[in-house]
Design a protein around this motif. Structure first.
Motif, PDB file in Angstrom:
ATOM      1  N   LYS A  10       0.761  -1.423   0.014  1.00  0.00           N
ATOM      2  CA  LYS A  10      -0.126  -0.046   0.154  1.00  0.00           C
ATOM      3  C   LYS A  10       0.789   1.146  -0.059  1.00  0.00           C
ATOM      4  N   SER A  11       1.968   1.099   0.760  1.00  0.00           N
ATOM      5  CA  SER A  11       2.762   2.254   0.993  1.00  0.00           C
ATOM      6  C   SER A  11       3.323   3.041  -0.319  1.00  0.00           C
ATOM      7  N   ASN A  14       1.991   6.090  -1.647  1.00  0.00           N
ATOM      8  CA  ASN A  14       2.160   7.405  -0.859  1.00  0.00           C
ATOM      9  C   ASN A  14       3.132   8.194  -1.631  1.00  0.00           C
ATOM     10  N   LYS A  75       2.881   6.929  10.190  1.00  0.00           N
ATOM     11  CA  LYS A  75       1.984   6.604   9.217  1.00  0.00           C
ATOM     12  C   LYS A  75       2.756   6.123   7.746  1.00  0.00           C
ATOM     13  N   ASN A  76       2.994   4.830   7.775  1.00  0.00           N
ATOM     14  CA  ASN A  76       3.766   4.457   6.237  1.00  0.00           C
ATOM     15  C   ASN A  76       5.328   4.656   6.053  1.00  0.00           C
ATOM     16  N   GLN A  81       6.309  -0.074   7.754  1.00  0.00           N
ATOM     17  CA  GLN A  81       6.106  -1.103   6.718  1.00  0.00           C
ATOM     18  C   GLN A  81       6.600  -2.454   7.217  1.00  0.00           C
TER      19      GLN A  81
END
Ligand code: DAH
Length: 419
Positions: A10-11, A14, A75-76, A81
């Motif tokens: 997902k990261s 970003n 966050k991320n 991760q």
């Protein structure tokens, strides 16, 4: 069914990370194929080298901020991760190993980020130029700004210099040096020994038998965890400078005349007249035919040289394990001149007695010579005298200081008075 995006991937959506992905070195956290130690090591290695490469490329404050966010943003960030992809997905059997690797990685990343911050800051701060300031002034990097300043700056030799305040000799050291120099003038030389001493030199060879109550008078501070050694090898903080008598006699053949200045320690609670650390000056003269008369003559002369030619000395019997006979020496109070009074007031330093106890002394006990007999100190052939005095006490009296603690608190307002 819609394919589930694995958590860790997902990261890469970003924005910040995307930016980095364009660069050839861009690193993203891979899924682990298995959780074996080998693949864990390999993955950690990759991460580490990416971290190093990226850290090295940082030049500016803004770059550091981006670097920090990329690696440690809650966050991320990459650390997050790693937690999500490696740690959370590890099977129970591998949890402990992965946990360990994760903690180490996390610490390395945090240390690197912080270390980098410090070096970027330092660069600019050295020149009193904060990194944000550098960019405000139109330089893209702090390094560049500093370089520019150096180029225009010249050394102005007409400016006044920076005065360096002069230090002064500490009153206790000054007193010790004075005492030592009195004895140097009599032909004595100076010897020193270790502050951390063995039981052998501090006690045994000075004729303090094992378990003898005389050891108790010394309130010894012992080094911890020495119980597995034989008693004589156990370490302690020397309680007096007398062990250097033995060390010197092991080293130098008679005749000798030495003084030994140094620090000593005892387990005494600090008060106005006691300190767990204090200073002594020891003396030792060994030759053929040294007598108690030599001791008295030498010490009487030394006291006159130190405190003035009008002081008188007096000896009274005492006990020390390493001297026989032993004595305590008094000098007439050099504050009140021996009268016990200062004008109509009672003299405090001598407690109105007119005498001040200044040192312990005596003729070297033959038992002490037995320990160094092999170096020429046969008690049937040589004799000697020894003495020991507290240097701090002499300094207190000399300077009229009423609290020994003042000597060791390092307050420059106090010490400056002796400059
Ligand atoms: N070492 C003794 C002490 O600290 C002082 C002393 C007494 C030293 C007599 C000597 C001596 O050399 O002969 O209490």
């Amino acid at each position: 069914m819609k394919k589930q995006i694995p958590h860790g991937l997902k990261s890469i959506r970003n924005d910040k990370v995307k930016k980095f992905r364009k660069a050839p070195v861009a690193y993203s956290v891979p899924k682990l194929k298995d959780f074996s130690a080998a693949s864990l090591d390999k993955a950690a290695d990759k991460l580490r080298s990416a971290l190093e490469t990226e850290a090295e490329a940082i030049d500016t404050w803004d770059q550091w901020v981006a670097f920090r966010d990329r690696w440690v943003a809650r966050k991320n960030g990459i650390v997050t991760q790693v937690r999500e992809t490696w740690l959370k997905n590890a099977p129970p059997s591998a949890k402990a190993g992965v946990g360990k690797a994760f903690n180490a990685t996390k610490k390395l990343v945090e240390d690197t980020v912080d270390g980098k911050r410090q070096s970027v800051m330092r660069w600019a701060e050295e020149r009193e130029l904060g990194p944000p300031e550098a960019s405000k002034r139109g330089f893209s990097t702090a390094k560049e700004a500093v370089r520019a300043i150096y180029q225009f700056e010249r050394l102005d030799i007409t400016l006044p210099g920076i005065p360096r305040p002069l230090g002064a000799e500490h009153p206790v050291i000054k007193t010790m040096n004075e005492i030592v120099s009195v004895f140097r003038n009599l032909g004595y030389s100076v010897q020193e020994g270790p502050v951390i001493e063995t039981d052998y030199y501090n006690f045994e060879a000075l004729n303090f038998p094992l378990n003898h109550p005389a050891r108790d008078t010394q309130d010894t501070l012992f080094i911890a965890n020495q119980e597995s050694k034989p008693v004589r090898d156990r370490l302690l903080l020397r309680t007096h400078t007398s062990p250097v008598q033995i060390r010197t006699m092991e080293k130098l053949k008679p005749p000798i005349r030495i003084v030994i200045p140094g620090k000593v320690h005892r387990n005494d609670p600090p008060d106005a007249s006691h300190s767990p650390m204090f200073h002594q000056i020891e003396g030792l003269a060994v030759d053929t035919n040294i007598t108690f008369g030599d001791l008295k003559g030498t010490l009487d002369h030394a006291m006159k040289a130190l405190f003035g030619s009008s002081v008188k000395t007096s000896f009274r019997p005492s006990f020390f394990p390493f001297t026989e006979p032993s004595a305590e020496m008094m000098v007439t109070c050099f504050i009140c001149g021996g009268s016990g009074k200062r004008g109509s007031e009672p003299c405090r330093p001598c407690k109105q007695t007119g005498w001040i106890e200044i040192l312990g002394c005596g003729m070297v006990d033959p038992n002490v010579f037995e320990f160094v007999k092999d170096n020429g100190y046969d008690p049937r052939k040589v004799s000697g005298f020894a003495f020991g005095m507290g240097a701090d006490r002499v300094a207190l009296l000399k300077y009229g200081v009423d609290d020994i603690q003042l000597f060791f608190q390092g307050d420059v307002r106090f010490l400056r008075q002796f400059a």
